[in-house]
Design a protein around this motif. Structure first.
Motif, PDB file in Angstrom:
ATOM      1  N   MET A  81       0.857  -1.179   0.000  1.00 26.34           N
ATOM      2  CA  MET A  81       0.000   0.000   0.000  1.00 26.34           C
ATOM      3  C   MET A  81       0.895   1.231   0.000  1.00 26.34           C
ATOM      4  O   MET A  81       1.511   1.545   0.996  1.00 26.34           O
ATOM      5  CB  MET A  81      -0.915  -0.030   1.226  1.00 26.34           C
ATOM      6  CG  MET A  81      -1.778   1.163   1.375  1.00 26.34           C
ATOM      7  SD  MET A  81      -3.117   1.068   2.594  1.00 26.34           S
ATOM      8  CE  MET A  81      -2.398   0.331   4.011  1.00 26.34           C
TER       9      MET A  81
ATOM     10  N   PHE B 119      -4.376   1.856  -2.098  1.00 29.65           N
ATOM     11  CA  PHE B 119      -4.074   0.566  -2.723  1.00 29.65           C
ATOM     12  C   PHE B 119      -4.197   0.677  -4.241  1.00 29.65           C
ATOM     13  O   PHE B 119      -5.019   1.443  -4.742  1.00 29.65           O
ATOM     14  CB  PHE B 119      -5.068  -0.510  -2.268  1.00 29.65           C
ATOM     15  CG  PHE B 119      -4.865  -0.999  -0.877  1.00 29.65           C
ATOM     16  CD1 PHE B 119      -3.726  -1.691  -0.526  1.00 29.65           C
ATOM     17  CD2 PHE B 119      -5.842  -0.795   0.085  1.00 29.65           C
ATOM     18  CE1 PHE B 119      -3.552  -2.170   0.755  1.00 29.65           C
ATOM     19  CE2 PHE B 119      -5.683  -1.265   1.365  1.00 29.65           C
ATOM     20  CZ  PHE B 119      -4.530  -1.961   1.707  1.00 29.65           C
ATOM     21  N   TYR B 120      -3.409  -0.124  -4.941  1.00 30.83           N
ATOM     22  CA  TYR B 120      -3.600  -0.270  -6.379  1.00 30.83           C
ATOM     23  C   TYR B 120      -4.804  -1.181  -6.595  1.00 30.83           C
ATOM     24  O   TYR B 120      -5.017  -2.139  -5.865  1.00 30.83           O
ATOM     25  CB  TYR B 120      -2.356  -0.896  -7.029  1.00 30.83           C
ATOM     26  CG  TYR B 120      -1.183   0.047  -7.057  1.00 30.83           C
ATOM     27  CD1 TYR B 120      -1.158   1.112  -7.954  1.00 30.83           C
ATOM     28  CD2 TYR B 120      -0.128  -0.110  -6.180  1.00 30.83           C
ATOM     29  CE1 TYR B 120      -0.090   1.991  -7.988  1.00 30.83           C
ATOM     30  CE2 TYR B 120       0.957   0.767  -6.207  1.00 30.83           C
ATOM     31  CZ  TYR B 120       0.964   1.811  -7.111  1.00 30.83           C
ATOM     32  OH  TYR B 120       2.019   2.689  -7.140  1.00 30.83           O
ATOM     33  N   ASN B 121      -5.612  -0.864  -7.631  1.00 34.86           N
ATOM     34  CA  ASN B 121      -6.773  -1.687  -7.998  1.00 34.86           C
ATOM     35  C   ASN B 121      -7.750  -1.910  -6.846  1.00 34.86           C
ATOM     36  O   ASN B 121      -8.316  -2.992  -6.708  1.00 34.86           O
ATOM     37  CB  ASN B 121      -6.324  -3.043  -8.558  1.00 34.86           C
ATOM     38  CG  ASN B 121      -6.383  -3.056 -10.062  1.00 34.86           C
ATOM     39  OD1 ASN B 121      -6.845  -2.114 -10.684  1.00 34.86           O
ATOM     40  ND2 ASN B 121      -5.904  -4.119 -10.642  1.00 34.86           N
ATOM     41  N   ASP B 122      -7.947  -0.916  -6.011  1.00 31.23           N
ATOM     42  CA  ASP B 122      -8.875  -1.040  -4.888  1.00 31.23           C
ATOM     43  C   ASP B 122     -10.315  -0.930  -5.392  1.00 31.23           C
ATOM     44  O   ASP B 122     -10.570  -0.470  -6.501  1.00 31.23           O
ATOM     45  CB  ASP B 122      -8.578   0.044  -3.854  1.00 31.23           C
ATOM     46  CG  ASP B 122      -8.889  -0.370  -2.430  1.00 31.23           C
ATOM     47  OD1 ASP B 122      -9.536  -1.428  -2.244  1.00 31.23           O
ATOM     48  OD2 ASP B 122      -8.501   0.344  -1.497  1.00 31.23           O
ATOM     49  N   HIS B 123     -11.256  -1.356  -4.567  1.00 30.76           N
ATOM     50  CA  HIS B 123     -12.677  -1.348  -4.926  1.00 30.76           C
ATOM     51  C   HIS B 123     -13.253   0.070  -4.909  1.00 30.76           C
ATOM     52  O   HIS B 123     -12.716   0.958  -4.258  1.00 30.76           O
ATOM     53  CB  HIS B 123     -13.450  -2.234  -3.943  1.00 30.76           C
ATOM     54  CG  HIS B 123     -13.316  -1.764  -2.516  1.00 30.76           C
ATOM     55  ND1 HIS B 123     -14.133  -0.793  -1.979  1.00 30.76           N
ATOM     56  CD2 HIS B 123     -12.440  -2.100  -1.546  1.00 30.76           C
ATOM     57  CE1 HIS B 123     -13.784  -0.568  -0.722  1.00 30.76           C
ATOM     58  NE2 HIS B 123     -12.747  -1.354  -0.435  1.00 30.76           N
TER      59      HIS B 123
ATOM     60  N   HIS C 144      -6.944   5.174   2.502  1.00 26.27           N
ATOM     61  CA  HIS C 144      -6.798   4.540   3.802  1.00 26.27           C
ATOM     62  C   HIS C 144      -5.909   5.411   4.677  1.00 26.27           C
ATOM     63  O   HIS C 144      -5.002   6.077   4.173  1.00 26.27           O
ATOM     64  CB  HIS C 144      -6.135   3.168   3.650  1.00 26.27           C
ATOM     65  CG  HIS C 144      -6.916   2.236   2.791  1.00 26.27           C
ATOM     66  ND1 HIS C 144      -7.647   1.192   3.304  1.00 26.27           N
ATOM     67  CD2 HIS C 144      -7.099   2.185   1.447  1.00 26.27           C
ATOM     68  CE1 HIS C 144      -8.235   0.543   2.313  1.00 26.27           C
ATOM     69  NE2 HIS C 144      -7.916   1.126   1.171  1.00 26.27           N
TER      70      HIS C 144
ATOM     71  N   GLU D 259     -11.062   4.091   6.415  1.00 30.08           N
ATOM     72  CA  GLU D 259     -11.184   4.299   4.970  1.00 30.08           C
ATOM     73  C   GLU D 259     -12.128   5.474   4.774  1.00 30.08           C
ATOM     74  O   GLU D 259     -13.221   5.500   5.358  1.00 30.08           O
ATOM     75  CB  GLU D 259     -11.773   3.077   4.277  1.00 30.08           C
ATOM     76  CG  GLU D 259     -10.887   1.869   4.271  1.00 30.08           C
ATOM     77  CD  GLU D 259     -11.528   0.675   3.587  1.00 30.08           C
ATOM     78  OE1 GLU D 259     -12.414   0.865   2.716  1.00 30.08           O
ATOM     79  OE2 GLU D 259     -11.162  -0.453   3.940  1.00 30.08           O
TER      80      GLU D 259
ATOM     81  N   TRP E 218      -6.004   8.347  -7.170  1.00 31.05           N
ATOM     82  CA  TRP E 218      -6.926   7.222  -7.364  1.00 31.05           C
ATOM     83  C   TRP E 218      -6.860   6.738  -8.815  1.00 31.05           C
ATOM     84  O   TRP E 218      -6.775   5.545  -9.077  1.00 31.05           O
ATOM     85  CB  TRP E 218      -8.351   7.636  -6.989  1.00 31.05           C
ATOM     86  CG  TRP E 218      -9.353   6.560  -7.252  1.00 31.05           C
ATOM     87  CD1 TRP E 218     -10.145   6.427  -8.354  1.00 31.05           C
ATOM     88  CD2 TRP E 218      -9.646   5.434  -6.422  1.00 31.05           C
ATOM     89  NE1 TRP E 218     -10.916   5.293  -8.245  1.00 31.05           N
ATOM     90  CE2 TRP E 218     -10.635   4.666  -7.067  1.00 31.05           C
ATOM     91  CE3 TRP E 218      -9.172   5.003  -5.184  1.00 31.05           C
ATOM     92  CZ2 TRP E 218     -11.158   3.504  -6.531  1.00 31.05           C
ATOM     93  CZ3 TRP E 218      -9.696   3.843  -4.637  1.00 31.05           C
ATOM     94  CH2 TRP E 218     -10.670   3.108  -5.303  1.00 31.05           C
TER      95      TRP E 218
ATOM     96  N   ARG F  31      -5.457   3.093 -10.336  1.00 31.30           N
ATOM     97  CA  ARG F  31      -6.287   2.211 -11.174  1.00 31.30           C
ATOM     98  C   ARG F  31      -5.495   1.621 -12.341  1.00 31.30           C
ATOM     99  O   ARG F  31      -5.803   0.538 -12.812  1.00 31.30           O
ATOM    100  CB  ARG F  31      -7.509   2.955 -11.719  1.00 31.30           C
ATOM    101  CG  ARG F  31      -8.403   3.579 -10.667  1.00 31.30           C
ATOM    102  CD  ARG F  31      -9.089   2.602  -9.789  1.00 31.30           C
ATOM    103  NE  ARG F  31     -10.178   1.970 -10.498  1.00 31.30           N
ATOM    104  CZ  ARG F  31     -10.830   0.901 -10.064  1.00 31.30           C
ATOM    105  NH1 ARG F  31     -10.506   0.348  -8.928  1.00 31.30           N
ATOM    106  NH2 ARG F  31     -11.802   0.380 -10.753  1.00 31.30           N
TER     107      ARG F  31
END
Length: 86
Positions: free
Chosen positions: A1, A15-19, A25, A34, A70, A74
């Motif tokens: 992270m 995070f990379y590729n987080d929802h 965070h 979060e 962000w 992605r």
């Protein structure tokens, strides 16, 4: 992270590729949270009230920077550091 900022004992990361929704965070001691970038709502976790207030103040001032990170996350690009709360 990847860490994107650090100030007053608060560590902010993404995070990379987080929802979805777009969020970041943060850690403060044993506390984790979060935060949604668009609404600044707490999505998960908790912080002491004073630390949460400082984190929200910082996020409100850097919302565009957070959205840029962000989008970088992605596509697995290097995230940019964001200035700490002053």
């Amino acid at each position: 992270m990847p860490e994107i900022s650090r100030f007053l004992g608060i560590i902010v990361a993404m995070f990379y590729n987080d929802h979805a929704p777009p969020h970041f965070h943060a850690r403060y001691g044993e506390h984790k949270v979060e935060i949604a970038i668009e609404t600044l709502a707490v999505l998960a976790g908790s912080f002491p009230p004073r630390a949460l207030g400082l984190l929200i103040e910082w996020a409100a001032a850097h919302r565009a920077d957070l959205m840029e990170d962000w989008e970088l996350a992605r596509v697995h690009a290097e995230l940019k550091r964001i200035a700490p709360l002053e």
